[in-house]
Design an enzyme around this catalytic site. Structure first.
Site, PDB file in Angstrom:
ATOM      1  N   SER B  39       0.842  -1.188   0.000  1.00  0.00           N
ATOM      2  CA  SER B  39       0.000   0.000   0.000  1.00  0.00           C
ATOM      3  C   SER B  39       0.875   1.235   0.000  1.00  0.00           C
ATOM      4  O   SER B  39       1.746   1.386   0.850  1.00  0.00           O
ATOM      5  CB  SER B  39      -0.888  -0.018   1.247  1.00  0.00           C
ATOM      6  OG  SER B  39      -1.407   1.271   1.463  1.00  0.00           O
ATOM      7  N   ILE B  42       0.963   3.297   3.234  1.00  0.00           N
ATOM      8  CA  ILE B  42       1.781   2.909   4.387  1.00  0.00           C
ATOM      9  C   ILE B  42       3.246   3.055   4.010  1.00  0.00           C
ATOM     10  O   ILE B  42       3.717   2.419   3.081  1.00  0.00           O
ATOM     11  CB  ILE B  42       1.480   1.453   4.802  1.00  0.00           C
ATOM     12  CG1 ILE B  42       0.001   1.326   5.146  1.00  0.00           C
ATOM     13  CG2 ILE B  42       2.352   1.032   5.961  1.00  0.00           C
ATOM     14  CD1 ILE B  42      -0.467  -0.099   5.309  1.00  0.00           C
ATOM     15  N   VAL B  45       9.745   1.483   6.515  1.00  0.00           N
ATOM     16  CA  VAL B  45      10.731   1.911   7.500  1.00  0.00           C
ATOM     17  C   VAL B  45      12.057   2.182   6.804  1.00  0.00           C
ATOM     18  O   VAL B  45      12.792   3.094   7.152  1.00  0.00           O
ATOM     19  CB  VAL B  45      10.892   0.844   8.593  1.00  0.00           C
ATOM     20  CG1 VAL B  45      11.983   1.225   9.565  1.00  0.00           C
ATOM     21  CG2 VAL B  45       9.572   0.667   9.333  1.00  0.00           C
ATOM     22  N   ALA B  50      22.759  -0.044   6.306  1.00  0.00           N
ATOM     23  CA  ALA B  50      24.053  -0.702   6.438  1.00  0.00           C
ATOM     24  C   ALA B  50      23.816  -2.200   6.427  1.00  0.00           C
ATOM     25  O   ALA B  50      22.891  -2.685   7.054  1.00  0.00           O
ATOM     26  CB  ALA B  50      24.714  -0.294   7.736  1.00  0.00           C
ATOM     27  N   LYS B  78      31.623  -1.088   2.216  1.00  0.00           N
ATOM     28  CA  LYS B  78      31.721  -1.078   3.678  1.00  0.00           C
ATOM     29  C   LYS B  78      32.660  -2.190   4.134  1.00  0.00           C
ATOM     30  O   LYS B  78      32.471  -3.343   3.766  1.00  0.00           O
ATOM     31  CB  LYS B  78      30.324  -1.293   4.265  1.00  0.00           C
ATOM     32  CG  LYS B  78      30.310  -1.535   5.762  1.00  0.00           C
ATOM     33  CD  LYS B  78      28.886  -1.734   6.245  1.00  0.00           C
ATOM     34  CE  LYS B  78      28.863  -2.017   7.738  1.00  0.00           C
ATOM     35  NZ  LYS B  78      27.510  -2.329   8.204  1.00  0.00           N
ATOM     36  N   ILE B 347      18.950  -6.707   7.614  1.00  0.00           N
ATOM     37  CA  ILE B 347      18.765  -7.352   6.307  1.00  0.00           C
ATOM     38  C   ILE B 347      19.286  -8.793   6.341  1.00  0.00           C
ATOM     39  O   ILE B 347      18.744  -9.674   5.677  1.00  0.00           O
ATOM     40  CB  ILE B 347      19.419  -6.519   5.193  1.00  0.00           C
ATOM     41  CG1 ILE B 347      18.585  -5.237   5.003  1.00  0.00           C
ATOM     42  CG2 ILE B 347      19.513  -7.300   3.878  1.00  0.00           C
ATOM     43  CD1 ILE B 347      19.011  -4.365   3.861  1.00  0.00           C
ATOM     44  N   TYR B 432      31.323 -22.180  17.094  1.00  0.00           N
ATOM     45  CA  TYR B 432      30.144 -22.768  16.483  1.00  0.00           C
ATOM     46  C   TYR B 432      30.326 -22.755  14.980  1.00  0.00           C
ATOM     47  O   TYR B 432      31.185 -22.075  14.445  1.00  0.00           O
ATOM     48  CB  TYR B 432      28.854 -22.087  16.908  1.00  0.00           C
ATOM     49  CG  TYR B 432      28.968 -20.646  17.278  1.00  0.00           C
ATOM     50  CD1 TYR B 432      28.915 -20.261  18.617  1.00  0.00           C
ATOM     51  CD2 TYR B 432      29.140 -19.659  16.317  1.00  0.00           C
ATOM     52  CE1 TYR B 432      29.017 -18.930  18.968  1.00  0.00           C
ATOM     53  CE2 TYR B 432      29.236 -18.328  16.671  1.00  0.00           C
ATOM     54  CZ  TYR B 432      29.179 -17.961  17.991  1.00  0.00           C
ATOM     55  OH  TYR B 432      29.281 -16.655  18.337  1.00  0.00           O
TER      56      TYR B 432
END
Lengths: 466, 497
Positions: B39, B42, B45, B50, B78, B347, B432
């Site tokens: 939509s 809306i 964010v 990064a 980066k 991400i 691990y």
């Protein structure tokens, strides 16, 4: 600085495990004073008595400076390609468990996914036939891996003759200035904090050290004196009796033979001049069998006492886990060697890794018994591996698994755990294209044996005594 | 093939939504059709300016061209995240995407350095990290292909305009058959028996049915949270920051730093993310310790260029839904949980969920065991990241604000306490085999925030200190001189120097 450093180690146990530990510590930390108390051999110490190893043994030998060529020439070791399973109640009648790569991925799609679909469609040969090691194993051929050729990606293990291998370790530790004397466990003096202050042999010799290693076998009197935390795996691993015998030499075979049957299994491993035979079962009636108790110490490292080999983990010999775990624990102890105070936070990391590694090995063995129809309790960790593989051919990686994915998949497919559905990604690869690539691959591999020497000829060329 | 294609509905057209739609359309076109509902009303964010190096694998899997992606999103390179003032005011260290030195005789490099460091020699550990030296010199070049080359021991990620990533992927996804539907979801229909979601109803009255619903609706968690009511596990007692005041500004002149910077602030920390065309800034803070107005003033005072917008506040809470996959709803990204962007993990978490969904895609119908497997994998990642984030607050001696006094004395998970103590004893890292944050990450943050091992691996004791010192010195010089031959970041980006 090193005011925290461990300066001396006393090792209880003069078998292969104890001597291997002495050699590895002496190589990695030449500043240590090392004493081995050579206890009488424990018949139930399978790591010391049996011929099996995995392909991880090469790295261990490199770390202690033991040259495979010397071992071959002395008849102390011979290469082993795999295990030939016969009459295991699921899977094919005969199949080969081998080390090394099987097939080749297509883009992001693992080879076993394409194989599984082709198998269901009736157009794939046995899994081991897509691995160079499997092809050689079946044809009883051998050469060492050859970089840059189709023979670059296979791997092999060693089969050891304990009676010839142990003296080579003895000579090695003598060269490394390890002190050793024959003795038996007597008693220990405790420190106020519960650690060991000194170890007394049965004839009263007193040995003081910063760290005490119990490599004496499953009875583990030293480790037992400070902690009784044995965890019994009898409900998961059904067999607790082993008989070991010898037969005259038969035709040299690059594979060990594992023969399943009702209520147990048998093995045969050919060595220079003899064949080692064994039977693993749960019959209590027979007098000559060795009793083992599958399980492990919850904390193999407590204060300044470290249990390794059968003193830490006891497993039956299927897939030869005993020496493999012993060598792995030695390497881990060196990597994580704590300060002299053996602070709990440092030993805890050793114990965490050791526990996880032993559990993976237990699960691997249990998989075989589960598939053979044994009534066992299936650990959640194994159930998850089987469910994901059976459902969709997804192999679940777990921390501290000392076994490579290829080792697991060779066993899963050999035991007939064939993925029931094609992986979503594999569906994008045309079944016909995959099948023709597989046929091509097979044709290439099938030409290998004719060009290679027979196993026995090759060993003779390496200088193996007859 | 023998199974009909599943109808997969993606809810939300932000970064997570388009990443999920693109991946499924690219990798499983034979297994699923994809429809994405978004939509325009809306906003998104736009988190994750990064990223971590893993994003490169996502781009490669989809077959996206790096140069096109970077141009479309105004991306920069980066090499790590620089943390300022975390351990104590005045501190600065880089958490690099690369190793410190190389193991010598099977012993990790750290231990050789620790021994020399105890003798007052050996320089800083950062001097042995190629990524670190490159970042300090504001240079960049992709890692050398030869694994033996000194300039191969690092990786890199991107800093990009997250609001442009979704639209970039949209073209890719639509070209591969993803249907985009514009509309606002007003209700969610569930099966009375199974509880599965059956259809979504849009404001327009359109009813959209599906087999599988991927919730990428962000913090609102429209399906997993609202419709299914999946329980929330709150972690704000460990990670109390619950607001961010974001404010982009114009780029300062001069070279672009190939790094994200996190600077500790009195009530949290602020990010600085240099893109090609602007700098992203934001103050992540605890509303219990700072008002929105004060945060706004603080970020305005901290930026280095002309503000390009008004400060914008984001509200969140640290934690996650107990299960990310429930019934036939799979939440990806913020709809499944939130961890503050201190380590640029947002991400990555989206990517992990997508990867697991591809692996476990329910071609023949949803199996409970597959769902459990998905949730176990997601939990594993969240727990790891959580501990690592808490470390940044815990390993501090800051005593200059209530916030820092509170966070550094907060009880921490036992799992983290053990990791810190293990390192403090002799530089060992809990091992691990998968997930995020391996040894170099822990070494960077622990040492960077003043947790110095008291001992080291005994195997280094036999080395001759003079020879060891010389060897380390040669390595430092070699790294510095190799890096000095690399181009500056602007040149590497094809921009004017």
């Amino acid at each position: 600085m090193s005011d925290r450093a461990i300066r001396s180690i006393a090792i209880l146990g003069g078998g292969i495990t104890g001597l291997s530990a002495a050699a590895a510590f002496a190589r990695a930390l030449p500043q240590l004073a090392i004493t081995v108390i050579e206890t009488p051999p424990d018949p139930a110490a399978l790591a010391d008595r049996l011929p099996g190893s995995t392909s991880a043994i090469h790295r261990f030998h490199a770390s202690i400076g033991l040259d495979e060529r010397d071992l071959l020439r002395a008849g102390a070791a011979v290469p082993r390609l795999g295990l030939r399973f016969e009459n295991w109640s699921t899977g094919a009648a005969t199949w080969y468990h081998v080390h090394g790569e099987h097939g080749a991925p297509t883009g992001a799609v693992a080879f076993h996914q394409l194989w599984a679909r082709a198998r269901r469609e009736g157009r794939a040969e046995a899994w081991h036939r897509y691995a160079a090691a499997g092809v050689l194993a079946e044809a009883s051929k051998f050469v060492h891996p050859q970089p840059g050729t189709p023979l670059a990606t296979f791997d092999y293990a060693l089969r050891l003759d304990p009676e010839r291998y142990r003296p080579m370790l003895t000579a090695l530790v003598d060269r490394l200035r390890v002190a050793r004397f024959a003795g038996a466990f007597g008693t220990i003096e405790r420190r106020a904090d519960g650690g060991v202050a000194a170890l007394m042999s049965a004839d009263g010799r007193r040995v003081e050290a910063d760290l005490y290693v119990d490599a004496s076998g499953p009875a583990a009197p030293l480790a037992d004196a400070v902690a009784q935390d044995f965890e019994d795996w009898g409900s998961v691993l059904p067999y607790d009796r082993v008989e070991i015998g010898e037969a005259p030499t038969s035709a040299a075979d690059p594979n060990d033979t594992i023969i399943g049957g009702a209520g147990g299994w048998q093995f045969a491993a050919s060595l220079p001049g003899k064949t080692l035979l064994g039977r693993v079962h749960a019959d209590r009636g027979e007098g000559t069998s060795i009793a083992i108790r599958p399980g492990r110490r919850a904390a193999p490292w407590v204060q300044n006492i470290l249990a390794i080999g059968d003193a830490a983990v006891a497993l039956d010999p299927l897939h030869w886990p005993n020496l493999h775990l012993a060598q792995s624990s030695i390497a881990r102890a060196i990597e994580l060697l704590p300060g002299r105070d053996c602070h709990p936070v440092e030993t805890a990391e050793y114990n965490r890794r050791a526990r996880a590694e032993a559990e993976r090995m237990r699960d691997f063995q249990a998989l075989h018994y589960l598939r053979a129809g044994a009534k066992i309790e299936v650990p959640d960790s194994l159930a998850r591996v089987v469910q994901q593989f059976e459902q969709r051919g997804r192999f679940v990686h777990q921390d501290e698994d000392g076994l490579l994915e290829e080792i697991w998949i060779s066993a899963l497919l050999g035991l007939g755990v064939v993925p029931g559905a094609t992986d979503p990604l594999a569906l994008a690869v045309s079944a016909d294209a995959a099948a023709s690539r597989m046929a091509e691959m097979r044709a290439g591999l099938a030409t290998l044996p004719a060009r290679l020497p027979g196993y026995a000829d090759y060993l003779a060329r390496c200088g193996m005594p007859t | 093939m023998n199974q009909p294609r599943k109808k997969m509905i993606v809810v939300g057209g932000g970064t997570a939504g388009w990443m999920a739609a693109s991946a499924i359309a690219r990798m499983l076109p034979h297994a699923a059709s994809v429809e994405l509902i978004e939509s325009a009303e809306i906003g998104i964010v736009g988190v994750g300016e990064a990223t971590l190096p893993h994003l490169r694998a996502y781009l490669q899997t989809l077959g996206l061209d790096e140069a096109e992606f970077m141009a479309a999103t105004h991306a920069t390179y980066k090499l790590g995240i620089e943390f300022r003032d975390f351990g104590k005011p005045g501190d600065a260290y880089l958490h690099p995407f690369g190793d410190f030195g190389r193991p010598l005789n099977d012993v990790p490099f750290l231990h050789w350095w620790l021994r020399m460091h105890a003798l007052g020699q050996g320089g800083e550990i950062a001097d042995y990290c190629v990524a670190n030296v490159m970042a300090a010199q504001k240079r960049f070049s992709p890692p050398a292909a030869d694994p033996d080359a000194l300039l191969s021991a690092y990786s890199y990620a991107y800093q990009f305009d997250a609001t442009r990533f979704g639209p970039f992927l949209r073209g890719f996804a639509e070209a591969r058959g993803v249907k985009r539907t514009e509309g606002k979801i007003v209700s969610v229909e569930r099966d009375g028996g199974t509880g599965d979601v059956v259809a979504l109803v849009l404001e327009s009255g359109t009813r959209i049915e599906g087999d599988l619903f991927v919730d990428c609706s962000g913090f609102r968690s429209l399906l997993l949270g609202d419709a299914l009511g999946e329980a929330w596990e709150d972690w704000s007692h460990w990670l109390p920051c619950d607001r961010a005041m974001a404010l982009p500004c114009a780029s300062p002149s001069g070279e672009i730093e190939p790094l994200t910077r996190a600077t500790a602030m009195p009530a949290g920390w602020r990010w600085r993310i240099p893109l090609q065309h602007r700098v992203g800034n934001g103050y992540v803070y605890s509303s219990a310790h700072l008002s929105d107005d004060a945060a706004s003033a603080a970020i305005l005072g901290a930026i280095e260029g002309e503000p390009l917008a008004d400060p914008r506040v984001l509200r969140f809470k640290a934690g996650r839904r107990k299960r990310s996959w429930s019934h036939n709803v799979i939440a990806v990204g913020l709809a499944s949980g939130f961890l503050e962007p201190l380590e640029s993990t947002s991400i990555y978490l989206v990517q992990i969920a997508i990867q697991q969904l591809v692996d476990l895609f329910p071609i023949g119908g949803i199996q409970a065991a597959d769902r459990d497997e998905f949730n176990a994998q997601v939990d594993y990642e969240y727990d790891r990241i959580r501990d690592f984030l808490i470390l940044h607050y815990h390993a501090s001696t800051r005593d200059d604000s209530d916030f820092w006094r509170d966070v550094r004395h907060m009880p921490i998970p036992d799992s983290l306490a053990d990791k810190i103590e293990l390192f403090r004893r002799a530089g060992r890292i809990q091992r691990y085999s998968r997930g995020l944050f391996f040894a170099p990450s822990w070494i960077a943050v622990l040492i960077g925030q003043g947790v110095m091992p008291q001992g080291w691996d005994q195997r280094v004791d036999t080395a001759n200190p003079h020879e060891l010192g010389q060897a380390l010195g040669r390595l430092r010089v070699q790294i510095a001189s190799d890096v000095a031959t690399l181009p500056g970041h602007r040149v590497a980006l094809g921009l004017q120097a």
